[in-house]
Scaffold this active site. Structure first.
Site, PDB file in Angstrom:
ATOM      1  N   ASN A   8       0.873  -1.175   0.000  1.00 20.52           N
ATOM      2  CA  ASN A   8       0.000   0.000   0.000  1.00 20.52           C
ATOM      3  C   ASN A   8       0.909   1.223   0.000  1.00 20.52           C
ATOM      4  O   ASN A   8       1.421   1.625   1.049  1.00 20.52           O
ATOM      5  CB  ASN A   8      -0.912  -0.022   1.229  1.00 20.52           C
ATOM      6  CG  ASN A   8      -1.942   1.094   1.235  1.00 20.52           C
ATOM      7  OD1 ASN A   8      -1.841   2.054   0.476  1.00 20.52           O
ATOM      8  ND2 ASN A   8      -2.923   0.984   2.104  1.00 20.52           N
ATOM      9  N   ARG A  91      -2.737  -2.141  -3.437  1.00 19.40           N
ATOM     10  CA  ARG A  91      -3.851  -1.199  -3.389  1.00 19.40           C
ATOM     11  C   ARG A  91      -3.673  -0.201  -4.524  1.00 19.40           C
ATOM     12  O   ARG A  91      -2.630   0.436  -4.652  1.00 19.40           O
ATOM     13  CB  ARG A  91      -3.872  -0.453  -2.057  1.00 19.40           C
ATOM     14  CG  ARG A  91      -5.002   0.588  -1.975  1.00 19.40           C
ATOM     15  CD  ARG A  91      -4.776   1.560  -0.847  1.00 19.40           C
ATOM     16  NE  ARG A  91      -5.843   2.563  -0.796  1.00 19.40           N
ATOM     17  CZ  ARG A  91      -5.689   3.764  -0.265  1.00 19.40           C
ATOM     18  NH1 ARG A  91      -4.520   4.134   0.226  1.00 19.40           N
ATOM     19  NH2 ARG A  91      -6.700   4.606  -0.237  1.00 19.40           N
ATOM     20  N   HIS A 179     -12.164   4.517  -0.956  1.00 18.76           N
ATOM     21  CA  HIS A 179     -12.070   3.775   0.309  1.00 18.76           C
ATOM     22  C   HIS A 179     -12.877   2.472   0.264  1.00 18.76           C
ATOM     23  O   HIS A 179     -13.287   1.940   1.295  1.00 18.76           O
ATOM     24  CB  HIS A 179     -12.536   4.638   1.498  1.00 18.76           C
ATOM     25  CG  HIS A 179     -11.644   5.795   1.796  1.00 18.76           C
ATOM     26  ND1 HIS A 179     -12.126   7.054   2.065  1.00 18.76           N
ATOM     27  CD2 HIS A 179     -10.290   5.891   1.845  1.00 18.76           C
ATOM     28  CE1 HIS A 179     -11.131   7.890   2.271  1.00 18.76           C
ATOM     29  NE2 HIS A 179      -9.999   7.202   2.141  1.00 18.76           N
ATOM     30  N   HIS A 206     -15.336   6.387   7.346  1.00 20.06           N
ATOM     31  CA  HIS A 206     -13.897   6.121   7.262  1.00 20.06           C
ATOM     32  C   HIS A 206     -13.202   7.461   7.483  1.00 20.06           C
ATOM     33  O   HIS A 206     -13.080   8.280   6.557  1.00 20.06           O
ATOM     34  CB  HIS A 206     -13.548   5.535   5.891  1.00 20.06           C
ATOM     35  CG  HIS A 206     -12.086   5.273   5.692  1.00 20.06           C
ATOM     36  ND1 HIS A 206     -11.533   4.017   5.722  1.00 20.06           N
ATOM     37  CD2 HIS A 206     -11.046   6.126   5.460  1.00 20.06           C
ATOM     38  CE1 HIS A 206     -10.229   4.096   5.511  1.00 20.06           C
ATOM     39  NE2 HIS A 206      -9.913   5.371   5.360  1.00 20.06           N
ATOM     40  N   LEU A 207     -12.764   7.698   8.708  1.00 20.46           N
ATOM     41  CA  LEU A 207     -12.237   8.999   9.083  1.00 20.46           C
ATOM     42  C   LEU A 207     -10.752   8.893   9.389  1.00 20.46           C
ATOM     43  O   LEU A 207     -10.343   8.323  10.413  1.00 20.46           O
ATOM     44  CB  LEU A 207     -12.984   9.542  10.310  1.00 20.46           C
ATOM     45  CG  LEU A 207     -14.516   9.586  10.208  1.00 20.46           C
ATOM     46  CD1 LEU A 207     -15.125  10.119  11.490  1.00 20.46           C
ATOM     47  CD2 LEU A 207     -14.954  10.412   9.004  1.00 20.46           C
ATOM     48  N   GLY A 208      -9.951   9.412   8.474  1.00 26.84           N
ATOM     49  CA  GLY A 208      -8.514   9.439   8.668  1.00 26.84           C
ATOM     50  C   GLY A 208      -7.964  10.675   8.004  1.00 26.84           C
ATOM     51  O   GLY A 208      -8.665  11.673   7.838  1.00 26.84           O
ATOM     52  N   SER A 209      -6.715  10.629   7.598  1.00 24.58           N
ATOM     53  CA  SER A 209      -6.154  11.749   6.840  1.00 24.58           C
ATOM     54  C   SER A 209      -6.947  11.947   5.555  1.00 24.58           C
ATOM     55  O   SER A 209      -7.205  13.065   5.119  1.00 24.58           O
ATOM     56  CB  SER A 209      -4.675  11.487   6.525  1.00 24.58           C
ATOM     57  OG  SER A 209      -4.128  12.567   5.794  1.00 24.58           O
ATOM     58  N   ARG A 239      -7.075  18.028   2.031  1.00 24.84           N
ATOM     59  CA  ARG A 239      -8.016  18.205   0.931  1.00 24.84           C
ATOM     60  C   ARG A 239      -9.312  18.839   1.450  1.00 24.84           C
ATOM     61  O   ARG A 239      -9.741  18.528   2.555  1.00 24.84           O
ATOM     62  CB  ARG A 239      -8.309  16.854   0.271  1.00 24.84           C
ATOM     63  CG  ARG A 239      -7.158  16.322  -0.567  1.00 24.84           C
ATOM     64  CD  ARG A 239      -7.375  14.872  -0.957  1.00 24.84           C
ATOM     65  NE  ARG A 239      -6.846  13.958   0.035  1.00 24.84           N
ATOM     66  CZ  ARG A 239      -7.104  12.647   0.081  1.00 24.84           C
ATOM     67  NH1 ARG A 239      -7.908  12.105  -0.817  1.00 24.84           N
ATOM     68  NH2 ARG A 239      -6.582  11.886   1.017  1.00 24.84           N
ATOM     69  N   ASN A 330      -9.697   5.880  16.833  1.00 26.34           N
ATOM     70  CA  ASN A 330      -8.859   6.278  17.968  1.00 26.34           C
ATOM     71  C   ASN A 330      -9.253   7.570  18.678  1.00 26.34           C
ATOM     72  O   ASN A 330      -8.741   7.828  19.771  1.00 26.34           O
ATOM     73  CB  ASN A 330      -7.401   6.412  17.487  1.00 26.34           C
ATOM     74  CG  ASN A 330      -6.852   5.102  16.971  1.00 26.34           C
ATOM     75  OD1 ASN A 330      -6.784   4.126  17.697  1.00 26.34           O
ATOM     76  ND2 ASN A 330      -6.472   5.074  15.698  1.00 26.34           N
ATOM     77  N   GLU A 377      -7.596  -2.937   5.361  1.00 26.25           N
ATOM     78  CA  GLU A 377      -7.534  -2.937   3.904  1.00 26.25           C
ATOM     79  C   GLU A 377      -6.529  -3.962   3.390  1.00 26.25           C
ATOM     80  O   GLU A 377      -6.749  -4.584   2.346  1.00 26.25           O
ATOM     81  CB  GLU A 377      -7.170  -1.537   3.410  1.00 26.25           C
ATOM     82  CG  GLU A 377      -8.235  -0.485   3.695  1.00 26.25           C
ATOM     83  CD  GLU A 377      -7.715   0.934   3.611  1.00 26.25           C
ATOM     84  OE1 GLU A 377      -8.287   1.725   2.846  1.00 26.25           O
ATOM     85  OE2 GLU A 377      -6.734   1.251   4.315  1.00 26.25           O
TER      86      GLU A 377
END
Length: 394
Positions: A8, A91, A179, A206-209, A239, A330, A377
């Site tokens: 990935n 990926r 995602h 799906h909450l990340g960067s 973004r 987290n 993933e």
């Protein structure tokens, strides 16, 4: 032992995992990454029990770009004993209109995937770089591409199209969603831990960067917050998320910005980073007293609530809401604030369970279930790779 390598690749990190292949299925053996590429490169890897296998730092110029990181990871992987490389699963963010399922990569497929680079400039070139290197070094080892867009294939045309002349849709200008590997994993995981909820109407955040949300009906994607590119929907680390196209016209026509400058702004300098002026990392924003950091968090939470309403409308109601990815898994404070925004849907948060990071964080009286489920993933990629290679030749 035969093994699958999962790769990935991103702009500043290279994640990899090694899965052993046994009669019982896939067994995770190694999980590692090279982070800080070009700044503070560091190779780290652990075995399945969490024991450290390697923790090595490099000079910035020694691992200054992704190809160098791939070479460093490969050099270390070659020192491992007892593994026979069966295949490599990758990926790939964008499968365009053509790929609705994982595919075995050859030169023709690679060329077609490269044609989608303008649709995902932050991801696609980095996803393809290790594929090219692996094909050059080990041409006999099968390479499999697994797509973030594939899970969303099958939406009705009325869902995927933009209100533009038909010719644009025919050439691929449409909503794809991203995602998908994460959402596919969560859909399967939910069937295991909450089968009744999984059969119903579920919103997954799906909450990340990178951040997006997806509406699932009986485990299938029916709508998602991202569209033609990974710029759309929720505000992200760098973004902006949903943006009036007129803003882009203003930047070009009134501010005189070039297309490249606008692209750099929207992919690298906007989002939480641009709005806060502090950081693109939610942890930094939560720890900051800066008012602009607070504004960025407020905006993020507000837009999550707004998109949840849109997806609830697509589903005709909601039975469960799932938090996943880095922030979702987290950050108890962010989960709590988003749950407040879901109160009109009947969500009632259990603060003790939330602070403890429990799997179920809703109260017994909550009309919709709230879950926290870690995504995986890489395991999804490994499963797809093994499944594809087991298929009989046509």
């Amino acid at each position: 032992m035969d093994a699958l390598l999962v790769v990935n690749a991103g702009s500043s990190s290279l994640k990899f995992q090694v899965f052993g292949i046994s009669e019982a299925g896939l067994i995770r053996q190694i999980k590692g990454q090279i982070g800080g590429i070009g700044t503070r490169p560091r190779l780290q890897a652990k075995d399945a029990q969490g024991a450290v296998l390697v923790d090595r730092s490099y000079d910035a110029d020694a691992v200054g770009d992704l190809p160098a990181a791939i070479a460093a990871a490969r050099d270390w992987l070659l020192t491992l004993q007892g593994f026979r490389l069966h295949a490599v699963g990758h990926r790939v963010v964008h499968g365009g209109p053509d790929y609705a399922a994982p595919v075995l990569i050859d030169a023709e497929v690679l060329e077609r995937l490269a044609s989608y680079q303008d649709l995902a400039p932050l991801h696609q070139p980095n996803n393809l770089a290790p594929i090219r290197q692996a094909m050059a070094i080990n041409p006999d080892v099968p390479q499999v591409a697994c797509f973030d867009t594939a899970f969303h294939h099958g939406h009705p045309e009325a869902v995927n199209c933009y209100a533009m002349p038909r010719s644009f849709y025919d050439e691929g200008v449409r909503r794809y969603g991203f995602h998908g590997l994460s959402y596919e994993y969560i859909a399967g995981r939910l069937r295991e831990v909450a089968p009744k909820a999984a059969r119903g109407r579920v919103i997954v955040a799906h909450l990340g960067s990178g951040a997006s949300m997806c509406a699932l009906s009986d485990g299938h994607s029916v709508e998602t917050s991202m569209g033609f590119t990974a710029l759309d929907g929720l505000p992200m680390g760098t973004r902006p998320g949903q943006l009036d196209p007129g803003v882009v016209l203003y930047l070009i026509l009134q501010r005189g910005m070039s297309a490249k400058a606008v692209s750099d702004l929207l992919y690298h300098e906007a989002g939480l980073k641009g709005l806060s002026g502090v950081s693109n990392d939610m942890r930094d924003l939560l720890a900051s007293d800066d008012q602009h950091a607070k504004l960025a968090i407020d905006h993020f939470v507000y837009r999550c609530g707004l998109n949840a309403g849109m997806l609830a409308a697509a589903l005709g109601g909601v039975d469960a809401f799932v938090f996943t990815a880095g922030v979702g898994e987290n950050s108890a404070p962010i989960r709590a604030r988003i749950a407040e925004r879901l109160a009109w849907l009947g969500a009632e948060l259990d603060p003790v369970a939330n602070d403890a990071g429990a799997m179920t964080i809703s109260t017994a009286s909550s009309r919709i279930a709230l879950y926290v489920l870690p995504t995986d993933e890489e395991l999804m990629i490994a499963r797809h790779t093994l499944s594809l290679l087991k298929e009989p030749a046509a």
